[in-house]
Design a protein around this motif. Sequence first.
Motif, PDB file in Angstrom:
ATOM      1  N   ASP A 278     -53.480 -21.972  64.123  1.00  0.00           N
ATOM      2  CA  ASP A 278     -52.804 -20.796  64.659  1.00  0.00           C
ATOM      3  C   ASP A 278     -51.806 -21.182  65.741  1.00  0.00           C
ATOM      4  OD1 ASP A 278     -54.001 -18.823  63.095  1.00  0.00           O
ATOM      5  OD2 ASP A 278     -55.733 -18.679  64.424  1.00  0.00           O
TER       6      ASP A 278
ATOM      7  N   ARG B 297     -59.876 -15.670  59.721  1.00  0.00           N
ATOM      8  CA  ARG B 297     -59.544 -15.301  61.101  1.00  0.00           C
ATOM      9  C   ARG B 297     -60.346 -14.068  61.539  1.00  0.00           C
ATOM     10  NH1 ARG B 297     -53.419 -14.489  62.457  1.00  0.00           N
ATOM     11  NH2 ARG B 297     -53.504 -16.739  62.389  1.00  0.00           N
TER      12      ARG B 297
ATOM     13  N   GLU C  79     -58.046 -20.131  69.520  1.00  0.00           N
ATOM     14  CA  GLU C  79     -58.254 -19.723  68.126  1.00  0.00           C
ATOM     15  C   GLU C  79     -58.585 -20.920  67.234  1.00  0.00           C
ATOM     16  OE1 GLU C  79     -58.353 -16.606  67.007  1.00  0.00           O
ATOM     17  OE2 GLU C  79     -57.992 -15.898  69.046  1.00  0.00           O
ATOM     18  N   ASP C  80     -58.173 -22.104  67.662  1.00  0.00           N
ATOM     19  CA  ASP C  80     -58.315 -23.302  66.836  1.00  0.00           C
ATOM     20  C   ASP C  80     -59.390 -24.261  67.317  1.00  0.00           C
ATOM     21  OD1 ASP C  80     -56.288 -22.461  65.154  1.00  0.00           O
ATOM     22  OD2 ASP C  80     -54.728 -23.477  66.319  1.00  0.00           O
TER      23      ASP C  80
END
Length: 171
Positions: free
Chosen positions: A62, A115, A67-68
Amino acid sequence: MSEQETISDAMVEELHEKLDREAEEGGYHLNPDRGFVRGLVHGLLQNRRRYGYQSCPCRLADGEKKEDLDIICPCDYRDPDLAEYGTCYCALYVSGDVLEGERELRSIPERRPSREERAQHRSRRSGPGSGAKTTTPVWRCRVCGYLCARDEAPEVCPICKAKKERFERFW
């Protein structure tokens, strides 16, 4: 100048050596195909330059670290992938039986949730009453007492190098 041109062979070699040393010290193994691994290492360096962290070169990041976090190498899925398939998703890490030629490499399914599923999981973990509850088993090395929380015991204890069969489920 392209990203490809800015990553030198020396940089790839340096990270490759570091990953290999850390893998062996931790009871893991890098894929013995040196050319293949160097391509993956190049991808890790590209992602480090692009995002500021070494996200898996075989997954779409991302570009936001929070988020990663699950796909920063070594990713959260490495150990369960190694236990089930003998390799991680991108085949950078392989199990001892793959390294010894006793098991063939094959493609493996993506284990990373979507996600939306990851967002729901984070929301549940930070909600009321989410405290210290865990469903992940905890394994204890019977030789040195090392503890780790994962679905399967590691192949080799990263502290004393005892084999997997020397681990017992602690929790």
